[in-house]
Design a protein around this motif. Structure first.
Motif, PDB file in Angstrom:
ATOM      1  N   MET A 108       0.817  -1.202   0.000  1.00  0.00           N
ATOM      2  CA  MET A 108       0.000   0.000   0.000  1.00  0.00           C
ATOM      3  C   MET A 108       0.860   1.266   0.000  1.00  0.00           C
ATOM      4  SD  MET A 108      -2.917  -1.085   2.678  1.00  0.00           S
ATOM      5  CE  MET A 108      -3.815  -2.606   2.441  1.00  0.00           C
ATOM      6  N   ALA A 109       0.452   2.225  -0.813  1.00  0.00           N
ATOM      7  CA  ALA A 109       1.151   3.502  -0.864  1.00  0.00           C
ATOM      8  C   ALA A 109       0.409   4.519  -0.013  1.00  0.00           C
ATOM      9  CB  ALA A 109       1.221   3.995  -2.317  1.00  0.00           C
ATOM     10  N   THR A 110       1.097   5.580   0.356  1.00  0.00           N
ATOM     11  CA  THR A 110       0.431   6.662   1.069  1.00  0.00           C
ATOM     12  C   THR A 110      -0.609   7.285   0.153  1.00  0.00           C
ATOM     13  OG1 THR A 110       2.414   7.115   2.318  1.00  0.00           O
ATOM     14  CG2 THR A 110       0.765   8.866   2.230  1.00  0.00           C
ATOM     15  N   CYS A 111      -1.799   7.486   0.665  1.00  0.00           N
ATOM     16  CA  CYS A 111      -2.934   7.878  -0.164  1.00  0.00           C
ATOM     17  C   CYS A 111      -3.614   9.091   0.441  1.00  0.00           C
ATOM     18  CB  CYS A 111      -3.904   6.708  -0.227  1.00  0.00           C
ATOM     19  SG  CYS A 111      -5.161   6.909  -1.445  1.00  0.00           S
ATOM     20  N   PRO A 112      -4.146  10.004  -0.381  1.00  0.00           N
ATOM     21  CA  PRO A 112      -4.782  11.200   0.156  1.00  0.00           C
ATOM     22  C   PRO A 112      -5.894  10.869   1.140  1.00  0.00           C
ATOM     23  CG  PRO A 112      -4.562  11.340  -2.230  1.00  0.00           C
ATOM     24  CD  PRO A 112      -4.197   9.941  -1.835  1.00  0.00           C
ATOM     25  N   PRO A 113      -5.997  11.598   2.248  1.00  0.00           N
ATOM     26  CA  PRO A 113      -7.043  11.305   3.236  1.00  0.00           C
ATOM     27  C   PRO A 113      -8.435  11.559   2.708  1.00  0.00           C
ATOM     28  CG  PRO A 113      -5.908  13.359   3.755  1.00  0.00           C
ATOM     29  CD  PRO A 113      -5.133  12.715   2.652  1.00  0.00           C
ATOM     30  N   SER A 114      -8.534  12.264   1.576  1.00  0.00           N
ATOM     31  CA  SER A 114      -9.851  12.566   1.012  1.00  0.00           C
ATOM     32  C   SER A 114     -10.494  11.346   0.354  1.00  0.00           C
ATOM     33  CB  SER A 114      -9.738  13.696  -0.020  1.00  0.00           C
ATOM     34  OG  SER A 114      -8.882  13.308  -1.084  1.00  0.00           O
ATOM     35  N   MET A 115      -9.730  10.262   0.151  1.00  0.00           N
ATOM     36  CA  MET A 115     -10.298   9.088  -0.502  1.00  0.00           C
ATOM     37  C   MET A 115     -11.366   8.435   0.364  1.00  0.00           C
ATOM     38  SD  MET A 115      -7.152   7.284  -2.486  1.00  0.00           S
ATOM     39  CE  MET A 115      -8.206   5.915  -2.885  1.00  0.00           C
ATOM     40  N   ARG A 116     -12.446   8.002  -0.265  1.00  0.00           N
ATOM     41  CA  ARG A 116     -13.560   7.378   0.439  1.00  0.00           C
ATOM     42  C   ARG A 116     -13.634   5.899   0.109  1.00  0.00           C
ATOM     43  NH1 ARG A 116     -13.402  13.015   0.052  1.00  0.00           N
ATOM     44  NH2 ARG A 116     -15.164  13.968   1.111  1.00  0.00           N
ATOM     45  N   THR A 117     -14.420   5.188   0.893  1.00  0.00           N
ATOM     46  CA  THR A 117     -14.660   3.788   0.597  1.00  0.00           C
ATOM     47  C   THR A 117     -16.098   3.614   0.117  1.00  0.00           C
ATOM     48  OG1 THR A 117     -14.596   1.543   1.484  1.00  0.00           O
ATOM     49  CG2 THR A 117     -15.277   3.275   3.003  1.00  0.00           C
ATOM     50  N   HIS A 118     -16.268   2.825  -0.926  1.00  0.00           N
ATOM     51  CA  HIS A 118     -17.570   2.595  -1.535  1.00  0.00           C
ATOM     52  C   HIS A 118     -17.471   1.285  -2.296  1.00  0.00           C
ATOM     53  CE1 HIS A 118     -20.879   3.039  -4.482  1.00  0.00           C
ATOM     54  NE2 HIS A 118     -21.435   3.827  -3.604  1.00  0.00           N
TER      55      HIS A 118
END
Length: 370
Positions: A108-118
């Motif tokens: 896993m790479a560092t990912c923007p906190p704005s990403m959501r789960t759906h």
């Protein structure tokens, strides 16, 4: 070319098999609340949904032989529209957003906190896993809901801490825009359109010569309220509610998206049922539904100024576009702006297939997710 299309939604997994432009199989596998309640997290549904796809193919005697598998795009970092080949960077971002305890989480790479789960996030995961089983088969996504082509002026809000972001029905809006263009013997890239997707969430997009230069965040807090989303709320009252101690963070999130909009006011998202209540004399139901229509019209009116009022057409699409009650009242408010055309339902499966087909034929560029 043989294509498998996979579109995971909140309560269904839609699949289609295409031979070139011809659909050979189209299925919507419904998932009950009881079925999904056994999974603590959406990522836990991966094997369940993947196996359902394989079983559906087997039940319909469809050989597992494909040139490409295309999944519905997930809630990735903001990217331009187009066709993307699924790669490690995409899988890493999706997995990082959805879980932290899988055996392959070390990738896993560092990912923007704005990403959501759906549930749509499962699309590229399933497509990638199934494509890997077939020699030469490629995995794609196309026009995910995070497509970001905003003009820079459209990003600015009154707080530098909160720039505008876009989460919208990019795939269906763009498919409908291209369909309208073809019907009128022109190109999407030559038109100025306002496209409104009327579904569980509502997105209003301004399409200027092939780019969505302004569109609302239809998932969690902007634009008109919808069957299950709150839309724009009074900021001060929202802050007070957040600090009241009455609700947890997760409960408040659901008051924005999930248990909001029509379902919060009327206890249902079923528009035909609400219309029947209105016809039987339920004045409150009439007021709430008319308020939603009013807000949709205001959003379309606001979108018109982005194009300086020079609009080739307004296109209405999505599930609620089947409702004569909604469409007739909406047209009364907006028809003075431009010709209004209605495309009920959604065209996502065909749009995914045609995007993948265009990529395989070299007619559409294949973008790299980074």
């Amino acid at each position: 070319m043989k294509l498998l299309v996979i579109n995971p939604g909140s309560t269904s997994t839609k699949i289609a098999v295409y031979e070139n432009e011809v659909p050979r199989l189209v299925r919507s596998i419904r998932h009950t609340v009881d079925e999904l309640s056994s999974f603590s997290h959406i990522i836990d549904q991966f094997e369940f949904r993947k196996n359902l796809v394989l079983k559906e193919l087997e039940a319909n005697n469809i050989p597992f032989e494909f040139d490409a598998i295309v999944g519905r795009g997930g809630l990735l970092k903001p990217i331009p529209g187009g066709v993307y080949e699924v790669n490690d960077a995409m899988l890493d971002d999706i997995l990082h957003a959805m879980c932290t305890n899988l055996s392959f989480s070390s990738r896993m790479a560092t990912c923007p906190p704005s990403m959501r789960t759906h549930a749509c996030n499962l699309g590229c995961l399933i497509a990638s896993e199934l494509a890997a089983l077939l020699p030469g088969c490629r995995a794609f996504i196309a026009d995910p809901g995070v497509v970001d082509e905003l003009d820079e002026i459209a990003r600015i809000t009154g707080s530098p801490l909160m720039p505008r972001i876009t989460i919208w029905h990019a795939l269906n809006q763009r498919a409908i825009a291209r369909r309208y263009a073809a019907e009128h013997h022109t190109r999407y890239e030559e038109l100025d359109l306002i496209v409104c997707h009327l579904g569980g969430g509502i997105s209003v997009g301004v399409h200027h010569h092939g780019k969505a230069v302004d569109v609302n965040n239809a998932l969690d807090g902007e634009g008109p309220f919808s069957p299950e989303r709150a839309g724009t709320l009074p900021a001060g009252q929202l802050i007070d509610l957040c600090c009241s101690g009455r609700y947890t963070k997760d409960e408040l999130k659901k008051r924005i998206s999930g248990r909001a909009g029509l379902t919060a006011h009327l206890g249902t998202t079923d528009v035909p049922a609400i219309v029947r209540r209105i016809e039987e004399g339920d004045k409150h139901a009439g007021l709430v539904l008319d308020a939603m229509i009013y807000q949709i019209a205001k959003s379309i009116g606001a979108a018109s100024v982005v194009l300086y009022g020079k609009i080739d057409a307004i296109l209405l699409t999505g599930g609620m576009a089947h409702s004569d009650y909604i469409i007739s009242r909406l047209k009364e408010r907006i028809s003075f702006l431009a010709p209004v055309h209605v495309y009920p339902g959604e065209d996502e499966m065909e749009a995914l297939a045609l995007n993948a087909l265009g990529a395989l034929r070299g007619e559409l560029p294949i973008r790299e997710y980074k």
